[in-house]
Design a protein around this motif. Structure first.
Motif: not given
Length: 187
Positions: A93-100
């Motif tokens: 499951g992937v969330l809408g987070l900014i990777p950095e």
């Protein structure tokens, strides 16, 4: 095809074609068995039947490979961003987070959906897959009323034929996300 059980157990393969012509009985070892000629031939059919094929799933660590990329958010717990196994990649499951930063792009579902799909694309790319190789997605929404908004953005990422999909409203998502998407892609 005898390789299915034999490969998982590291046993030598058995030529079932030769076995069926010599032994019209069932032979078994543990949970793997090979049946005699009555299971391969139907008395009602005059054409030759196709052989049974088995696609076993192995838990052998050498057969599965973790996928990791810094271009998508790190896993929030003891799991991998994705696993490659049996010619498929299973994306967590992937969330809408900014990777950095590890922070959400915003609080609205449209922005989070875009970011989820961008993050998923990076994980797919790191695994050797892409959006067109995705065969199944599962969407988890905090509010099912966002279904139409999500569909509009989702449709831009997946070419026709679109993957099979399930969508659910859930009581809560990690970090109070509005959306989470997981997928399975063919390699």
């Amino acid at each position: 095809m005898a390789w299915c059980a034999a490969r998982s157990l590291h046993l030598p393969t058995i030529d079932l074609g030769a076995l069926r012509t010599r032994a019209p009985l069932a032979v078994g070892v543990g949970f793997a068995s090979a049946a005699g000629s009555t299971f391969w031939r139907s008395s009602a059919s005059s054409k030759p039947s196709s052989r049974f094929a088995c696609l076993a799933i192995s838990t052998d660590a050498r057969i599965k490979e973790a996928v990791h990329t810094d271009k998508a958010p790190a896993a929030l717990g003891p799991y991998s961003q994705a696993i490659k196994a049996n010619n498929f990649v299973h994306v967590s499951g992937v969330l809408g987070l900014i990777p950095e930063t590890g922070k959400f792009i915003s609080e609205n579902v449209e922005d989070q959906t875009e970011q989820v799909l961008k993050n998923m694309g990076e994980i797919l790319k790191a695994s050797g897959a892409n959006y067109s190789s995705v065969v199944k997605t599962t969407i988890l929404l905090a509010d099912l009323k966002d279904f139409k908004k999500v569909n509009e953005i989702y449709a831009k990422y997946f070419p026709s034929p679109a993957p099979a999909r399930s969508t659910f409203q859930v009581a809560a998502l990690p970090l109070d996300a509005k959306i989470e998407i997981e997928c399975i892609a063919a390699l």
